[in-house]
Write a protein that holds these residues in place. Structure first.
Motif, PDB file in Angstrom:
ATOM      1  N   MET A 126      -9.363   3.418   5.304  1.00 18.60           N
ATOM      2  CA  MET A 126      -9.212   2.483   4.202  1.00 18.60           C
ATOM      3  C   MET A 126      -8.012   1.576   4.512  1.00 18.60           C
ATOM      4  O   MET A 126      -6.979   2.042   4.958  1.00 18.60           O
ATOM      5  CB  MET A 126      -9.007   3.245   2.896  1.00 18.60           C
ATOM      6  CG  MET A 126      -9.015   2.349   1.682  1.00 18.60           C
ATOM      7  SD  MET A 126      -9.324   3.220   0.126  1.00 18.60           S
ATOM      8  CE  MET A 126     -11.091   3.044   0.007  1.00 18.60           C
ATOM      9  N   THR A 127      -8.182   0.309   4.252  1.00 17.99           N
ATOM     10  CA  THR A 127      -7.121  -0.673   4.463  1.00 17.99           C
ATOM     11  C   THR A 127      -6.481  -0.990   3.122  1.00 17.99           C
ATOM     12  O   THR A 127      -7.181  -1.145   2.120  1.00 17.99           O
ATOM     13  CB  THR A 127      -7.695  -1.957   5.087  1.00 17.99           C
ATOM     14  OG1 THR A 127      -8.347  -1.623   6.308  1.00 17.99           O
ATOM     15  CG2 THR A 127      -6.601  -2.970   5.357  1.00 17.99           C
ATOM     16  N   GLU A 128      -5.162  -1.093   3.094  1.00 11.51           N
ATOM     17  CA  GLU A 128      -4.451  -1.372   1.852  1.00 11.51           C
ATOM     18  C   GLU A 128      -3.628  -2.642   1.993  1.00 11.51           C
ATOM     19  O   GLU A 128      -2.964  -2.848   3.011  1.00 11.51           O
ATOM     20  CB  GLU A 128      -3.543  -0.193   1.492  1.00 11.51           C
ATOM     21  CG  GLU A 128      -2.899  -0.338   0.123  1.00 11.51           C
ATOM     22  CD  GLU A 128      -2.150   0.908  -0.283  1.00 11.51           C
ATOM     23  OE1 GLU A 128      -2.817   1.874  -0.698  1.00 11.51           O
ATOM     24  OE2 GLU A 128      -0.917   0.911  -0.169  1.00 11.51           O
ATOM     25  N   SER A 160      -7.164  -1.605  -2.083  1.00 15.35           N
ATOM     26  CA  SER A 160      -7.643  -0.834  -0.945  1.00 15.35           C
ATOM     27  C   SER A 160      -9.117  -1.142  -0.764  1.00 15.35           C
ATOM     28  O   SER A 160      -9.854  -1.278  -1.736  1.00 15.35           O
ATOM     29  CB  SER A 160      -7.467   0.666  -1.185  1.00 15.35           C
ATOM     30  OG  SER A 160      -6.117   0.970  -1.420  1.00 15.35           O
ATOM     31  N   THR A 174      -1.574  -2.906  -5.501  1.00 18.74           N
ATOM     32  CA  THR A 174      -2.296  -2.642  -4.257  1.00 18.74           C
ATOM     33  C   THR A 174      -3.797  -2.847  -4.423  1.00 18.74           C
ATOM     34  O   THR A 174      -4.353  -2.678  -5.500  1.00 18.74           O
ATOM     35  CB  THR A 174      -2.065  -1.204  -3.750  1.00 18.74           C
ATOM     36  OG1 THR A 174      -2.474  -0.281  -4.758  1.00 18.74           O
ATOM     37  CG2 THR A 174      -0.611  -0.969  -3.381  1.00 18.74           C
TER      38      THR A 174
END
Length: 64
Positions: A1-3, A41, A39
């Motif tokens: 997962m990219t945040e 994600s 954030t």
């Protein structure tokens, strides 16, 4: 997962707007926005520049 850190989100509506913008992108399979932590994600193979552009088009700013 990219945040990513995304500023300007302040409520559940903001979170949903960003989430919808990302899940509409080809290559994003899941996305979650959290206004409390600033954030976003996401999972998938979408190009980061496309993700940033989608967030920007939705009216929010990705922090550098």
């Amino acid at each position: 997962m990219t945040e990513l850190t995304v500023t300007d989100m302040s409520c559940a509506h903001c979170e949903q707007t960003v989430t919808d913008a990302l899940t509409d992108l080809d290559g994003v399979t899941d996305a979650t926005a959290d206004a409390d932590t600033d954030t976003v994600s996401y999972e998938g193979i979408a190009d980061t520049d496309a993700v940033v552009a989608a967030i920007d088009d939705a009216g929010y700013t990705v922090a550098p």
